[in-house]
Design a protein around this motif. Structure first.
Motif, PDB file in Angstrom:
ATOM      1  N   UNK A 191       0.839  -1.199   0.000  1.00 34.44           N
ATOM      2  CA  UNK A 191       0.000   0.000   0.000  1.00 34.44           C
ATOM      3  C   UNK A 191       0.875   1.251   0.000  1.00 34.44           C
ATOM      4  N   UNK A 192       0.528   2.203  -0.859  1.00 38.03           N
ATOM      5  CA  UNK A 192       1.268   3.458  -0.927  1.00 38.03           C
ATOM      6  C   UNK A 192       2.376   3.475  -1.950  1.00 38.03           C
ATOM      7  N   UNK A 193       2.714   2.301  -2.539  1.00 39.66           N
ATOM      8  CA  UNK A 193       3.774   2.259  -3.547  1.00 39.66           C
ATOM      9  C   UNK A 193       3.287   2.848  -4.866  1.00 39.66           C
ATOM     10  N   UNK A 194       4.164   3.567  -5.549  1.00 40.02           N
ATOM     11  CA  UNK A 194       3.891   4.043  -6.901  1.00 40.02           C
ATOM     12  C   UNK A 194       4.269   2.951  -7.892  1.00 40.02           C
ATOM     13  N   UNK A 195       3.378   2.642  -8.803  1.00 37.10           N
ATOM     14  CA  UNK A 195       3.596   1.546  -9.744  1.00 37.10           C
ATOM     15  C   UNK A 195       3.270   2.006 -11.153  1.00 37.10           C
ATOM     16  N   UNK A 196       3.929   1.390 -12.144  1.00 41.08           N
ATOM     17  CA  UNK A 196       3.751   1.762 -13.540  1.00 41.08           C
ATOM     18  C   UNK A 196       2.788   0.800 -14.229  1.00 41.08           C
ATOM     19  N   UNK A 197       2.192   1.269 -15.317  1.00 37.44           N
ATOM     20  CA  UNK A 197       1.321   0.423 -16.119  1.00 37.44           C
ATOM     21  C   UNK A 197       2.099  -0.802 -16.585  1.00 37.44           C
ATOM     22  N   UNK A 198       1.507  -1.988 -16.414  1.00 36.08           N
ATOM     23  CA  UNK A 198       2.141  -3.236 -16.824  1.00 36.08           C
ATOM     24  C   UNK A 198       3.033  -3.866 -15.778  1.00 36.08           C
ATOM     25  N   UNK A 199       3.297  -3.164 -14.676  1.00 35.65           N
ATOM     26  CA  UNK A 199       4.174  -3.703 -13.634  1.00 35.65           C
ATOM     27  C   UNK A 199       3.483  -4.840 -12.880  1.00 35.65           C
ATOM     28  N   UNK A 200       4.255  -5.875 -12.545  1.00 38.79           N
ATOM     29  CA  UNK A 200       3.736  -7.002 -11.765  1.00 38.79           C
ATOM     30  C   UNK A 200       3.753  -6.614 -10.290  1.00 38.79           C
ATOM     31  N   UNK A 201       2.592  -6.647  -9.649  1.00 44.02           N
ATOM     32  CA  UNK A 201       2.515  -6.241  -8.246  1.00 44.02           C
ATOM     33  C   UNK A 201       2.156  -7.406  -7.327  1.00 44.02           C
ATOM     34  N   UNK A 202       1.861  -8.578  -7.919  1.00 40.20           N
ATOM     35  CA  UNK A 202       1.531  -9.745  -7.108  1.00 40.20           C
ATOM     36  C   UNK A 202       1.421 -10.984  -7.976  1.00 40.20           C
ATOM     37  N   UNK A 203       1.280 -12.123  -7.299  1.00 39.63           N
ATOM     38  CA  UNK A 203       1.194 -13.405  -7.993  1.00 39.63           C
ATOM     39  C   UNK A 203       0.025 -14.212  -7.450  1.00 39.63           C
ATOM     40  N   UNK A 204      -0.634 -14.944  -8.343  1.00 45.38           N
ATOM     41  CA  UNK A 204      -1.713 -15.847  -7.959  1.00 45.38           C
ATOM     42  C   UNK A 204      -1.290 -17.265  -8.288  1.00 45.38           C
ATOM     43  N   UNK A 205      -1.261 -18.148  -7.251  1.00 44.00           N
ATOM     44  CA  UNK A 205      -0.935 -19.547  -7.459  1.00 44.00           C
ATOM     45  C   UNK A 205      -2.154 -20.330  -7.894  1.00 44.00           C
ATOM     46  N   UNK A 206      -1.907 -21.550  -8.326  1.00 48.43           N
ATOM     47  CA  UNK A 206      -3.004 -22.366  -8.856  1.00 48.43           C
ATOM     48  C   UNK A 206      -3.911 -22.904  -7.774  1.00 48.43           C
ATOM     49  N   UNK A 207      -3.470 -22.884  -6.519  1.00 47.97           N
ATOM     50  CA  UNK A 207      -4.311 -23.389  -5.438  1.00 47.97           C
ATOM     51  C   UNK A 207      -3.459 -23.980  -4.347  1.00 47.97           C
ATOM     52  N   UNK A 208      -4.083 -24.639  -3.400  1.00 44.44           N
ATOM     53  CA  UNK A 208      -3.360 -25.213  -2.297  1.00 44.44           C
ATOM     54  C   UNK A 208      -3.007 -24.181  -1.268  1.00 44.44           C
ATOM     55  N   UNK A 209      -2.203 -24.590  -0.275  1.00 44.89           N
ATOM     56  CA  UNK A 209      -1.870 -23.657   0.789  1.00 44.89           C
ATOM     57  C   UNK A 209      -0.413 -23.227   0.749  1.00 44.89           C
ATOM     58  N   UNK A 210       0.319 -23.644  -0.300  1.00 41.75           N
ATOM     59  CA  UNK A 210       1.704 -23.218  -0.407  1.00 41.75           C
ATOM     60  C   UNK A 210       1.800 -21.830  -0.975  1.00 41.75           C
ATOM     61  N   UNK A 211       2.760 -21.077  -0.501  1.00 39.41           N
ATOM     62  CA  UNK A 211       2.980 -19.711  -0.976  1.00 39.41           C
ATOM     63  C   UNK A 211       4.248 -19.676  -1.809  1.00 39.41           C
ATOM     64  N   UNK A 212       4.126 -19.155  -3.017  1.00 38.22           N
ATOM     65  CA  UNK A 212       5.284 -19.026  -3.893  1.00 38.22           C
ATOM     66  C   UNK A 212       5.862 -17.633  -3.764  1.00 38.22           C
ATOM     67  N   UNK A 213       7.163 -17.552  -3.652  1.00 42.37           N
ATOM     68  CA  UNK A 213       7.821 -16.244  -3.588  1.00 42.37           C
ATOM     69  C   UNK A 213       8.137 -15.782  -4.995  1.00 42.37           C
TER      70      UNK A 213
END
Length: 435
Positions: free
Chosen positions: A62-84
């Protein structure tokens, strides 16, 4: 694994600020679910999930300045594992340096140019941060100019296209670059006292970061005053006839059209009639050319929580009184609910602002660039008016103000325009013929 990217934000907008994340890492989301709210210079937009899954990583906060097209997060396919970010094979996005609040502009159309605070290009590699409009950044890239070496004429330190164009041709002392600072807890710059604490002299203060929209409003208004030869002329209107019509017709108008009969429809029609008589007030400057517009898209300034916005009533000359009142009501409602679209704000040819709703008796409105005219309305107040040498009558009077760009509008034309507005308002029947 899918990426959460900053979507295309529309014409002239290349950056935004993450206003808030709606989700957190580990949350399950469905396709179309709202993930985050993005604040731009003009409107707030929602970022939605393109597919179902689990929020694996949030790369920008929250509060970060970001550019159009920039990756700001990732969505995994499911499960409870978190990918970095490293697990996904993509490097984590670097933290954008934050310009300390002391170096940011102080506070406002609602005018021209997007305010960018995240550095890019050569200056970013050196860790420097500066304020520059997207147009200035683009021009600097095209000409191979390091923005870190360009001086800014703007007192708030913002680099504009004109600064880049004149770089090297005129001796413009470069503004000192602020050192990058890591954000302190709560969004305050490092080294500053926490909000609500007492300063060294024992007096309580509060430090609050300006929103992107407030920064843009401040920048645009300063830019309008620096780029236009702005002048204001005044007159006053006897509102007796309009008040009489509203008194006699308001109930039937409301019953028939399901909308109240306000003052803005009268003023919009009067402005359209005056613009037809004096078309240079409906123009703009493009380099060495004038663009005189043959349509009448009237901006109506609306006070919203994040600051003044100017949604546009399209083709106002073709609309009836109830259609104008309805459009203004709908746009004002959207502005206060923060649901305006970019299309609601773009392309106005002239602006009306009403300080009278807040009690203002007289003011000098600032141009909403690139427009060259703005009409200010004010409070209706009973004042003694001399009818002849011996008779004085109290009448409901309103001061009106026209700010205009003297580069293309002469004083005689501006005064005549304002007199035309006055005449049409004092003879409302003429609005049916000329408005």
């Amino acid at each position: 694994m899918s990426e959460i990217k900053v979507p295309d934000l529309g014409e002239s907008i290349t950056e935004g600020t993450i206003y808030k994340w709606i989700v957190k890492e580990g949350d399950h989301v469905g396709q179309g679910d709202v993930l985050a709210e993005l604040e731009t210079d003009k409107v707030n937009l929602e970022i939605s999930a393109e597919e179902s899954g689990v929020i694996s990583a949030i790369l920008r906060k929250d509060g970060d300045n970001v550019a159009v097209g920039e990756v700001i997060g990732l969505i995994g396919s499911g499960g409870d594992g978190k990918a970095s970010a490293a697990d996904s094979g993509k490097p984590a996005a670097p933290e954008a340096p934050v310009v300390p609040a002391a170096q940011q502009p102080a506070a406002p159309p609602a005018g021209a140019g997007t305010l960018a605070t995240a550095p890019e290009g050569p200056a970013a590699e050196n860790g420097a941060a500066y304020l520059a409009s997207p147009g200035a950044r683009k021009l600097a890239r095209e000409r191979g100019i390091d923005l870190g070496e360009v001086g800014a004429r703007d007192p708030i330190g913002r680099i504009g296209q004109a600064d880049v164009k004149t770089f090297g041709a005129a001796a413009v002392p470069a503004a000192p670059k602020p050192a990058p600072a890591a954000p302190a807890q709560g969004g305050a710059p490092a080294g500053s006292p926490p909000p609500g604490t007492k300063a060294a002299d024992g007096k309580e203060t509060e430090r609050k970061r300006m929103s992107r929209r407030r920064l843009t409003i401040a920048s645009r208004l300063v830019e309008a005053q620096h780029t236009a030869a702005m002048l204001t002329t005044f007159n006053e209107v006897d509102m007796t006839a309009i008040l009489d019509i509203r008194k006699r017709r308001k109930d039937n108008f409301k019953e028939k059209h399901d909308i109240g009969l306000g003052f803005m429809s009268f003023f919009t029609k009067a402005v359209v009639g005056a613009l037809k008589a004096y078309p240079l007030l409906n123009a703009e400057i493009d380099g060495e050319d004038l663009i005189i517009k043959k349509f009448y898209d009237i901006g109506i300034a609306v006070s919203a929580k994040e600051g003044l916005v100017v949604p546009v009533v399209r083709e106002a000359d073709r609309l009836s009184f109830p259609q104008i009142e309805r459009q203004i009501a709908e746009l004002a409602s959207k502005a206060r609910a923060n649901t305006l679209a970019l299309s609601d704000l773009q392309g106005g040819t002239f602006t009306i602002t009403n300080g009278g709703v807040f009690g203002s008796l007289l003011s000098t409105p600032i141009l909403n660039a690139p427009q060259v005219g703005i009409l200010g309305m004010h409070k209706i107040q009973l004042r003694p008016i001399a009818i002849d040498e011996v008779t004085t009558v109290n009448k409901p009077m309103m001061y009106i103000a026209l700010s205009y760009d003297h580069r293309i509008v002469d004083g005689a034309e501006a005064v005549s325009f304002l007199v035309k507005v006055k005449e049409l308002l004092e003879d409302p029947e003429a609005l049916l013929l000329e408005g």
